[in-house]
Design a protein around this motif. Structure first.
Motif, PDB file in Angstrom:
ATOM      1  N   TYR A  18       0.802  -1.225   0.000  1.00 44.32           N
ATOM      2  CA  TYR A  18       0.000   0.000   0.000  1.00 44.32           C
ATOM      3  C   TYR A  18       0.835   1.275   0.000  1.00 44.32           C
ATOM      4  O   TYR A  18       0.470   2.247  -0.688  1.00 44.32           O
ATOM      5  CB  TYR A  18      -1.005  -0.029   1.160  1.00 44.32           C
ATOM      6  N   PRO A  19       1.959   1.326   0.721  1.00 52.70           N
ATOM      7  CA  PRO A  19       2.819   2.508   0.589  1.00 52.70           C
ATOM      8  C   PRO A  19       3.329   2.721  -0.834  1.00 52.70           C
ATOM      9  O   PRO A  19       3.420   3.860  -1.306  1.00 52.70           O
ATOM     10  CB  PRO A  19       3.969   2.207   1.552  1.00 52.70           C
ATOM     11  N   ILE A  20       3.646   1.631  -1.541  1.00 53.99           N
ATOM     12  CA  ILE A  20       4.095   1.757  -2.934  1.00 53.99           C
ATOM     13  C   ILE A  20       2.953   2.263  -3.818  1.00 53.99           C
ATOM     14  O   ILE A  20       3.143   3.132  -4.677  1.00 53.99           O
ATOM     15  CB  ILE A  20       4.622   0.405  -3.469  1.00 53.99           C
ATOM     16  N   ILE A  21       1.743   1.743  -3.589  1.00 55.39           N
ATOM     17  CA  ILE A  21       0.578   2.206  -4.352  1.00 55.39           C
ATOM     18  C   ILE A  21       0.363   3.701  -4.134  1.00 55.39           C
ATOM     19  O   ILE A  21       0.122   4.462  -5.078  1.00 55.39           O
ATOM     20  CB  ILE A  21      -0.684   1.407  -3.960  1.00 55.39           C
ATOM     21  N   GLU A  22       0.453   4.138  -2.884  1.00 50.62           N
ATOM     22  CA  GLU A  22       0.262   5.556  -2.581  1.00 50.62           C
ATOM     23  C   GLU A  22       1.377   6.408  -3.185  1.00 50.62           C
ATOM     24  O   GLU A  22       1.129   7.540  -3.627  1.00 50.62           O
ATOM     25  CB  GLU A  22       0.200   5.762  -1.059  1.00 50.62           C
ATOM     26  N   LYS A  25       0.479   6.901  -6.769  1.00 45.36           N
ATOM     27  CA  LYS A  25      -0.641   7.841  -6.890  1.00 45.36           C
ATOM     28  C   LYS A  25      -0.186   9.285  -6.686  1.00 45.36           C
ATOM     29  O   LYS A  25      -0.684  10.208  -7.337  1.00 45.36           O
ATOM     30  CB  LYS A  25      -1.734   7.495  -5.874  1.00 45.36           C
ATOM     31  N   SER A  26       0.755   9.495  -5.759  1.00 51.22           N
ATOM     32  CA  SER A  26       1.226  10.846  -5.447  1.00 51.22           C
ATOM     33  C   SER A  26       2.342  11.305  -6.376  1.00 51.22           C
ATOM     34  O   SER A  26       2.923  12.371  -6.172  1.00 51.22           O
ATOM     35  CB  SER A  26       1.712  10.907  -3.993  1.00 51.22           C
TER      36      SER A  26
END
Length: 251
Positions: A18-22, A25-26
């Motif tokens: 999830y940190p990689i996904i975020e 996204k950012s």
């Protein structure tokens, strides 16, 4: 010569799905993403597609590599952000042409070793290279080893990441900058070429050299004379020989 000074950012590791996904996204720029070999996870498969669309370098590694990087639960994926900011190709070329009579660019066609990369950056800065151009995908990441090997030169020279080396070459040529590819597959020797004009030198990867598709569009090809039994040089050494021949001619 115009110098561009960069403030050092700490190299940051981003780990976990999830940190990689975020981060994606950012629009956080990740220099490289390590993914555990053989891992089976639909979310990681989706991340890989996103990274590929962004031309981010992906390296599939054993879990031991990830465990060495991160002692927490990394979930099979670790991203590495760059310690420097990159400039756009357009800005780099515009600044160089406005401030220099004969700009000298260096294009690295997928140099993969971080120490070679650092050594090349050090020589490039010492020889007044206007900017170094690298491809987003497939090249060496900018790590602490790169910074150390460059002896700090990485902060005094603009670096541009492009989606495709060929597009960068076409842009340079369209801006009046001639391109010379370093290759042993030519009878032309670097010492016989005119290097006083606005110029971009293309150096290839350690194993394969300049790719065939890039060789096909370079304005000229050039080799270094070899008189020993070994018919090739380390890429950072060869790059130094090319760059100092430019300096010799221009002085």
């Amino acid at each position: 010569m115009v110098f561009y000074f960069y403030h050092m950012k700490k190299e940051t590791l981003i780990f976990g799905i999830y940190p990689i996904i975020e981060a994606i996204k950012s629009e956080t720029v990740m220099d490289k993403v390590y993914i555990q070999k053989g891992i089976s996870n639909p979310k990681i498969d989706a991340i890989i597609k996103d990274l590929e669309s962004l031309n981010t370098t992906i390296s599939y590694v054993p879990i031991e590599k990830l465990n060495k990087l991160i002692h927490s639960n990394h979930q099979g994926i670790v991203g590495v952000t760059s310690p420097i900011e990159f400039e756009s190709l357009e800005n780099i070329v515009e600044k160089a042409l406005a401030n220099e009579k004969s700009p000298l660019f260096l294009i690295l066609d997928q140099i993969s070793d971080v120490r070679n990369f650092g050594a090349i950056l050090r020589t490039a800065e010492c020889t007044g290279v206007s900017a170094v151009i690298i491809q987003k995908k497939g090249g060496a990441p900018i790590t602490g080893d790169t910074v150390k090997t460059s002896a700090g030169a990485i902060f005094n020279i603009p670096i541009c990441k492009v989606d495709h080396i060929k597009d960068a070459i076409y842009y340079l040529q369209g801006s009046g900058i001639s391109t010379i590819a370093a290759t042993e597959k030519t009878e032309s020797v670097i010492y016989n070429l005119d290097l006083k004009k606005p110029l971009a030198i293309i150096m290839g990867s350690e194993g394969k050299g300049v790719s065939k598709s890039v060789l096909a569009i370079a304005n000229e090809k050039a080799a270094l004379p070899m008189v020993g039994e070994i018919n090739s040089l380390n890429v950072s050494v060869a790059c130094g020989a090319f760059l100092y021949e430019v300096i010799r001619q221009r002085i």
